[in-house]
Design an enzyme around this catalytic site. Sequence first.
Site, PDB file in Angstrom:
ATOM      1  N   CYS A   2       0.822  -1.213   0.000  1.00 57.19           N
ATOM      2  CA  CYS A   2       0.000   0.000   0.000  1.00 57.19           C
ATOM      3  C   CYS A   2       0.854   1.261   0.000  1.00 57.19           C
ATOM      4  O   CYS A   2       1.958   1.274   0.532  1.00 57.19           O
ATOM      5  CB  CYS A   2      -0.898   0.016   1.230  1.00 57.19           C
ATOM      6  SG  CYS A   2      -1.899  -1.448   1.455  1.00 57.19           S
ATOM      7  N   ARG A  27       4.168  -0.233  -6.415  1.00 59.06           N
ATOM      8  CA  ARG A  27       4.095  -1.031  -5.197  1.00 59.06           C
ATOM      9  C   ARG A  27       3.002  -2.096  -5.278  1.00 59.06           C
ATOM     10  O   ARG A  27       2.997  -3.049  -4.510  1.00 59.06           O
ATOM     11  CB  ARG A  27       3.841  -0.121  -3.993  1.00 59.06           C
ATOM     12  CG  ARG A  27       4.993   0.822  -3.697  1.00 59.06           C
ATOM     13  CD  ARG A  27       4.584   1.880  -2.690  1.00 59.06           C
ATOM     14  NE  ARG A  27       4.398   1.336  -1.355  1.00 59.06           N
ATOM     15  CZ  ARG A  27       5.315   1.354  -0.392  1.00 59.06           C
ATOM     16  NH1 ARG A  27       6.506   1.888  -0.639  1.00 59.06           N
ATOM     17  NH2 ARG A  27       5.068   0.866   0.798  1.00 59.06           N
ATOM     18  N   TRP A  74      -3.565  -2.383  -1.191  1.00 56.41           N
ATOM     19  CA  TRP A  74      -3.420  -3.784  -1.546  1.00 56.41           C
ATOM     20  C   TRP A  74      -4.178  -4.558  -0.479  1.00 56.41           C
ATOM     21  O   TRP A  74      -3.824  -4.528   0.699  1.00 56.41           O
ATOM     22  CB  TRP A  74      -1.948  -4.171  -1.579  1.00 56.41           C
ATOM     23  CG  TRP A  74      -1.662  -5.546  -2.087  1.00 56.41           C
ATOM     24  CD1 TRP A  74      -1.546  -5.938  -3.390  1.00 56.41           C
ATOM     25  CD2 TRP A  74      -1.432  -6.720  -1.295  1.00 56.41           C
ATOM     26  NE1 TRP A  74      -1.259  -7.285  -3.464  1.00 56.41           N
ATOM     27  CE2 TRP A  74      -1.190  -7.784  -2.196  1.00 56.41           C
ATOM     28  CE3 TRP A  74      -1.423  -6.977   0.073  1.00 56.41           C
ATOM     29  CZ2 TRP A  74      -0.925  -9.084  -1.760  1.00 56.41           C
ATOM     30  CZ3 TRP A  74      -1.166  -8.262   0.516  1.00 56.41           C
ATOM     31  CH2 TRP A  74      -0.918  -9.304  -0.400  1.00 56.41           C
ATOM     32  N   ASN A  98      -1.144   1.709   6.119  1.00 58.16           N
ATOM     33  CA  ASN A  98      -0.392   0.564   5.613  1.00 58.16           C
ATOM     34  C   ASN A  98      -0.147  -0.382   6.770  1.00 58.16           C
ATOM     35  O   ASN A  98       0.129   0.063   7.889  1.00 58.16           O
ATOM     36  CB  ASN A  98       0.975   0.985   5.050  1.00 58.16           C
ATOM     37  CG  ASN A  98       0.868   1.754   3.761  1.00 58.16           C
ATOM     38  OD1 ASN A  98      -0.206   1.925   3.207  1.00 58.16           O
ATOM     39  ND2 ASN A  98       2.005   2.224   3.276  1.00 58.16           N
ATOM     40  N   GLY A  99      -0.171  -1.684   6.504  1.00 58.08           N
ATOM     41  CA  GLY A  99       0.140  -2.651   7.546  1.00 58.08           C
ATOM     42  C   GLY A  99      -1.069  -3.450   7.964  1.00 58.08           C
ATOM     43  O   GLY A  99      -2.097  -3.499   7.276  1.00 58.08           O
ATOM     44  N   GLU A 479      13.817 -19.338 -10.010  1.00 58.11           N
ATOM     45  CA  GLU A 479      13.496 -17.968 -10.408  1.00 58.11           C
ATOM     46  C   GLU A 479      12.747 -17.946 -11.738  1.00 58.11           C
ATOM     47  O   GLU A 479      11.792 -17.171 -11.915  1.00 58.11           O
ATOM     48  CB  GLU A 479      14.780 -17.140 -10.504  1.00 58.11           C
ATOM     49  CG  GLU A 479      14.619 -15.744 -11.095  1.00 58.11           C
ATOM     50  CD  GLU A 479      13.744 -14.815 -10.266  1.00 58.11           C
ATOM     51  OE1 GLU A 479      13.461 -13.705 -10.740  1.00 58.11           O
ATOM     52  OE2 GLU A 479      13.321 -15.206  -9.152  1.00 58.11           O
ATOM     53  N   LYS A 483       9.022 -16.331 -12.138  1.00 55.02           N
ATOM     54  CA  LYS A 483       8.722 -15.247 -13.075  1.00 55.02           C
ATOM     55  C   LYS A 483       7.581 -15.631 -14.014  1.00 55.02           C
ATOM     56  O   LYS A 483       6.699 -14.828 -14.291  1.00 55.02           O
ATOM     57  CB  LYS A 483       9.969 -14.894 -13.893  1.00 55.02           C
ATOM     58  CG  LYS A 483      10.982 -14.046 -13.157  1.00 55.02           C
ATOM     59  CD  LYS A 483      10.440 -12.645 -12.912  1.00 55.02           C
ATOM     60  CE  LYS A 483      11.312 -11.900 -11.912  1.00 55.02           C
ATOM     61  NZ  LYS A 483      11.119 -12.369 -10.531  1.00 55.02           N
ATOM     62  N   GLU A 486       4.170 -15.695 -11.970  1.00 52.83           N
ATOM     63  CA  GLU A 486       3.668 -14.429 -11.454  1.00 52.83           C
ATOM     64  C   GLU A 486       3.270 -13.468 -12.567  1.00 52.83           C
ATOM     65  O   GLU A 486       2.404 -12.606 -12.359  1.00 52.83           O
ATOM     66  CB  GLU A 486       4.675 -13.781 -10.501  1.00 52.83           C
ATOM     67  CG  GLU A 486       5.956 -13.272 -11.113  1.00 52.83           C
ATOM     68  CD  GLU A 486       6.908 -12.701 -10.061  1.00 52.83           C
ATOM     69  OE1 GLU A 486       6.485 -12.473  -8.910  1.00 52.83           O
ATOM     70  OE2 GLU A 486       8.095 -12.491 -10.391  1.00 52.83           O
ATOM     71  N   HIS A 502      11.861 -37.974  -8.740  1.00 55.40           N
ATOM     72  CA  HIS A 502      11.240 -38.210  -7.432  1.00 55.40           C
ATOM     73  C   HIS A 502       9.840 -37.606  -7.355  1.00 55.40           C
ATOM     74  O   HIS A 502       9.374 -37.259  -6.269  1.00 55.40           O
ATOM     75  CB  HIS A 502      12.123 -37.650  -6.318  1.00 55.40           C
ATOM     76  CG  HIS A 502      13.429 -38.366  -6.182  1.00 55.40           C
ATOM     77  ND1 HIS A 502      13.533 -39.647  -5.691  1.00 55.40           N
ATOM     78  CD2 HIS A 502      14.692 -37.982  -6.511  1.00 55.40           C
ATOM     79  CE1 HIS A 502      14.802 -40.026  -5.705  1.00 55.40           C
ATOM     80  NE2 HIS A 502      15.528 -39.032  -6.199  1.00 55.40           N
ATOM     81  N   LYS A 602       4.916  -4.761  -4.921  1.00 55.33           N
ATOM     82  CA  LYS A 602       6.371  -4.618  -5.034  1.00 55.33           C
ATOM     83  C   LYS A 602       7.042  -4.673  -3.674  1.00 55.33           C
ATOM     84  O   LYS A 602       8.049  -5.347  -3.485  1.00 55.33           O
ATOM     85  CB  LYS A 602       6.689  -3.284  -5.727  1.00 55.33           C
ATOM     86  CG  LYS A 602       8.175  -3.048  -5.971  1.00 55.33           C
ATOM     87  CD  LYS A 602       8.696  -4.013  -7.009  1.00 55.33           C
ATOM     88  CE  LYS A 602      10.132  -3.738  -7.373  1.00 55.33           C
ATOM     89  NZ  LYS A 602      10.657  -4.775  -8.278  1.00 55.33           N
TER      90      LYS A 602
END
Length: 607
Positions: A2, A27, A74, A98-99, A479, A483, A486, A502, A602
């Site tokens: 946020c 963000r 957010w 925020n939080g 990674e 990517k 997301e 496995h 972000k």
Amino acid sequence: MCGIVGILGKDEAAPILLKALRQLEYRGYDSAGIATIDEGRLRRRRAEGKLANLSESLARDPVAGKTGIGHTRWATHGKPSEENAHPHQVGPVSIVHNGIIENYRELRAELTSAGSTFQTETDTEAVAQLCARFLRDGLSPVDAATKTVDRLRGSYALCFLFEGEEDLIVGACHGSALVIGHGVGEMFVASDTLALATRTNRVSYLEDGDIAIVTRVGVTVLDSKRKQADRPRRIASVDASTTDKGHFRHYMLKEIHEQPTLLARSFEHYSKSIQLIGDKQADRIDYSIVDRIVLSGCGTAFYACLVARYWFERLAGIPVDLDLASEFRYREPPLSDRSIAFFVSQSGETADTLSALRYAKKTVSKTVAVVNVEESSLARESDVVLSILAGREISVASTKAFACQMATLVWQAIDAGRQRNTLEADGFREIVMALQFLPGLVSQVLDLESRIAVISREFATSSGALFIGRGMMFPIALEGALKLKELSYIHAEGYAGGELKHGPISLVDEKMPVVVIAPTDSLFEKTYSNMQEVLARGGKTLLITDSTGAAMSDIGCWHTLVLPEVHPVLAPILYTIPVQLLAYHTAATKGTDVDQPRNLAKSVTVE
């Protein structure tokens, strides 16, 4: 996550707030809103979705006033909706937050039993309701805000705006960043210095537990014990022009293409001190007495730590403990006063990483922040700050920051190896020379973009994908999978090549792309065998290798990408580039929101 901005200005607040919130779009958010004071009355506009929706609402129904607060939300408690969007307003008080307020349920129950009626599903409304009650009890705005904050548990950055108070914003923070901006005849509050970049670069950072009483004349800060405190002014190194996409379609693509320049900058910066063997600079870490290194981060930053574990153990012979920051303190690991703990974060505001740092500080000999924002909370609370020198990263999905995190950490592993005499002079010179040529090799990989774009069009029709690699390529497989999922919303998983048999191999069929990341290092033959297992079951493989590996593997791969030869130690950095481009172009083909993927933020400022 946020974003918060507040203004006590000389001009109309609404357009300034809207512009500042646009600076915070990177963000991640799902609704937005502003509140102003016009002729003593609070005026509020909110909208679900992007800032364009809020802008349209303001165009239809403008709000006046030179004092105001704004927010991009957010969602945590309560779905994304206009009703749940900030600012929240109860009677004469409007707030942004925020939080997470951890005790909001008990506050809500207490206030409901006292007659308060709640309108939203959020934890934040409990803060506004509590403050409104204190105002009804006759407290002044500052006292009501202070008494409210003193009742809260959890993490928060808060701004309070009061009806009839056109020269007052009250800010408070604990576990979430809040910065005060100093103008000429005007003052600002924000969760990120970038929001203030077009108005001022003179800032003061609040500390945990602070309450800031902001007027146009200046700011009075009360610390956690409610004693007046001095929070010095600093010059923020933020340039709003860094948010320009240039000729690129998306910020992410621009940031991918910035990597050769940024890696060259990293080489210039870190080689100067580390090549001066025997130099005893104050900011140089003494690895000679270290018995263990602790590495911690979240998401992509964690994968940078995973690569760095190989480097520190191989080049310096130092045992490494590795933890997701979100799990670190809950595992309660035993730490040594001869250990050094590295905490890696692009923003330096990641809540989990900050909590891990605070846990480790009690025991380890030194804490090191590997960050992109030198003014961040992580940097301010660490003993040593290693800037990754990536510049402002706007796209939610990290690309250039990941490469620069690895570049920063490999320099530390090299330095540790030289200090401990585990890296001989010839080996040191060889790696340093390879680092000097790395930016040029990255540029060569970027030249493969058109080929990768073609492959990505086929990827875009897949419902899932596997990425495999061994040794230092295993984190790159993780990674690459992260990517892809997301950005394109295609389910993908990364595995160490030896783990394929496995379990994951049961997913392999003619429709499942398997990305094999395999430079011709000491583990190439092992990875080659894993690829054979995929091909034997009709799987379609995208092999990413070098010319030697391609010559050895011309056996029916779906596609092969040939990268330039690179020193094995630096291969993780180079082999990151094609998986970034693969994810980007797959998402662009599907038409997803590349720079702001759904549900992501972000800077993750909540646990």
